[in-house]
Design a protein around this motif. Structure first.
Motif, PDB file in Angstrom:
ATOM      1  N   VAL A   1     124.556  16.951 125.554  1.00 35.92           N
ATOM      2  CA  VAL A   1     125.380  17.006 124.351  1.00 35.92           C
ATOM      3  C   VAL A   1     124.623  17.787 123.285  1.00 35.92           C
ATOM      4  O   VAL A   1     123.403  17.630 123.136  1.00 35.92           O
ATOM      5  N   ILE A   2     125.341  18.602 122.554  1.00 33.76           N
ATOM      6  CA  ILE A   2     124.771  19.285 121.394  1.00 33.76           C
ATOM      7  C   ILE A   2     125.465  18.719 120.169  1.00 33.76           C
ATOM      8  O   ILE A   2     126.692  18.588 120.149  1.00 33.76           O
ATOM      9  N   ILE A   3     124.681  18.373 119.171  1.00 30.23           N
ATOM     10  CA  ILE A   3     125.251  17.937 117.895  1.00 30.23           C
ATOM     11  C   ILE A   3     124.883  19.003 116.873  1.00 30.23           C
ATOM     12  O   ILE A   3     123.709  19.285 116.635  1.00 30.23           O
ATOM     13  N   SER A   4     125.895  19.597 116.300  1.00 35.47           N
ATOM     14  CA  SER A   4     125.712  20.670 115.331  1.00 35.47           C
ATOM     15  C   SER A   4     125.623  20.092 113.919  1.00 35.47           C
ATOM     16  O   SER A   4     126.548  19.449 113.440  1.00 35.47           O
ATOM     17  N   ASN A   5     124.499  20.336 113.268  1.00 37.08           N
ATOM     18  CA  ASN A   5     124.248  19.844 111.916  1.00 37.08           C
ATOM     19  C   ASN A   5     124.913  20.789 110.911  1.00 37.08           C
ATOM     20  O   ASN A   5     124.283  21.706 110.391  1.00 37.08           O
ATOM     21  N   LEU A   6     126.181  20.564 110.656  1.00 35.89           N
ATOM     22  CA  LEU A   6     126.943  21.447 109.774  1.00 35.89           C
ATOM     23  C   LEU A   6     126.458  21.403 108.327  1.00 35.89           C
ATOM     24  O   LEU A   6     126.520  22.395 107.618  1.00 35.89           O
ATOM     25  N   LYS A   7     125.975  20.260 107.895  1.00 37.86           N
ATOM     26  CA  LYS A   7     125.559  20.094 106.497  1.00 37.86           C
ATOM     27  C   LYS A   7     124.365  20.996 106.165  1.00 37.86           C
ATOM     28  O   LYS A   7     124.273  21.509 105.058  1.00 37.86           O
TER      29      LYS A   7
ATOM     30  N   LEU B   1     129.499  19.896 125.742  1.00 37.62           N
ATOM     31  CA  LEU B   1     130.133  19.138 124.666  1.00 37.62           C
ATOM     32  C   LEU B   1     129.337  19.335 123.380  1.00 37.62           C
ATOM     33  O   LEU B   1     128.134  19.084 123.349  1.00 37.62           O
ATOM     34  N   ILE B   2     130.007  19.790 122.339  1.00 37.20           N
ATOM     35  CA  ILE B   2     129.359  19.998 121.043  1.00 37.20           C
ATOM     36  C   ILE B   2     130.076  19.133 120.009  1.00 37.20           C
ATOM     37  O   ILE B   2     131.278  19.263 119.797  1.00 37.20           O
ATOM     38  N   LEU B   3     129.310  18.246 119.399  1.00 37.93           N
ATOM     39  CA  LEU B   3     129.840  17.369 118.361  1.00 37.93           C
ATOM     40  C   LEU B   3     129.418  17.889 116.994  1.00 37.93           C
ATOM     41  O   LEU B   3     128.403  18.569 116.870  1.00 37.93           O
ATOM     42  N   LEU B   4     130.208  17.543 115.981  1.00 33.73           N
ATOM     43  CA  LEU B   4     129.974  18.055 114.635  1.00 33.73           C
ATOM     44  C   LEU B   4     129.472  16.953 113.711  1.00 33.73           C
ATOM     45  O   LEU B   4     130.111  15.912 113.581  1.00 33.73           O
ATOM     46  N   ASP B   5     128.322  17.208 113.086  1.00 29.50           N
ATOM     47  CA  ASP B   5     127.757  16.272 112.105  1.00 29.50           C
ATOM     48  C   ASP B   5     127.827  16.967 110.751  1.00 29.50           C
ATOM     49  O   ASP B   5     127.028  17.838 110.453  1.00 29.50           O
ATOM     50  N   ASP B   6     128.805  16.562 109.960  1.00 27.38           N
ATOM     51  CA  ASP B   6     129.007  17.241 108.677  1.00 27.38           C
ATOM     52  C   ASP B   6     128.393  16.497 107.501  1.00 27.38           C
ATOM     53  O   ASP B   6     128.588  16.868 106.351  1.00 27.38           O
ATOM     54  N   ASP B   7     127.624  15.437 107.784  1.00 26.59           N
ATOM     55  CA  ASP B   7     127.064  14.657 106.677  1.00 26.59           C
ATOM     56  C   ASP B   7     125.701  14.037 106.999  1.00 26.59           C
ATOM     57  O   ASP B   7     125.409  12.946 106.526  1.00 26.59           O
ATOM     58  N   TYR B   8     124.893  14.702 107.808  1.00 28.84           N
ATOM     59  CA  TYR B   8     123.553  14.210 108.177  1.00 28.84           C
ATOM     60  C   TYR B   8     123.587  12.819 108.807  1.00 28.84           C
ATOM     61  O   TYR B   8     122.636  12.054 108.690  1.00 28.84           O
TER      62      TYR B   8
END
Length: 180
Positions: A94-100, A123-130
């Motif tokens: 899994v990749i989690i993309s640190n959008l913030k 699978l790439i998940l989005l982390d928009d708030d740390y």
């Protein structure tokens, strides 16, 4: 009046620190159970550590700033192309993309993520708030790798760039935990 201001200042200080400490978890270490999360992919589908797609699987979680997406790309490639891991029933990357943290506009990042997901199936998940930084206390918001066993216990954590030796050790470790 001075006593009132001193008391009020002390109360504000205590409240500030209690909110700060509650906002960030202790640093995730090898042997610790990872805190659960709730994140979405680029299509809006929600995931947690206990999502059906992850049940009973060893997980590698790459946490990356999209601007530094190539920092550990070599590690992603090794794990994706490993014939023992690719398609293994009990493994998921899994990749989690640190959008913030990213300075790249979110719409461009999401477009690139959709392309990568279609090309690689990762699978790439989005982390928009740390969220992950706060939950797992990661030191580096640029790039981190976490390996979790089937029980969500952290078996490996690395912040920053992985050497080729690190990647090979991670690959071997994942294969060992697949049989445990």
């Amino acid at each position: 009046m001075r006593k009132f201001f001193a008391t009020a200042t002390a109360m504000v200080f205590v409240l500030f620190w209690s909110f700060t400490l509650n906002g960030f978890a202790a640093e995730l270490k090898t042997g610790d159970k990872a805190a659960d999360f709730s994140l979405r992919d680029s299509t809006g589908k929600g995931y947690s550590l206990y999502a059906p797609e992850f049940q009973g699987k060893v997980l590698t979680v790459f946490y990356v700033d999209p601007a530094a997406k190539d920092l550990n790309h070599h590690a992603e490639e090794v794990l994706l192309k490993d014939t023992e891991l690719a398609g293994h029933v009990y493994y998921k990357g899994v990749i989690i993309s640190n959008l913030k943290a990213s300075k790249i506009p979110v719409f461009l990042v999401k477009s690139a993520i959709k392309d990568k997901t279609q090309k690689t199936g990762v699978l790439i998940l989005l982390d928009d708030d740390y969220k992950i930084l706060r939950l797992w206390g990661l030191k580096n918001h640029t790039s981190s790798l976490v390996v979790l066993d089937k029980d969500r216990v952290c078996r490996y954590i690395h912040n920053g760039k992985l050497s080729r030796a690190d990647v090979e050790n991670v690959r071997k470790m994942i294969n060992e935990y697949l049989v445990k």
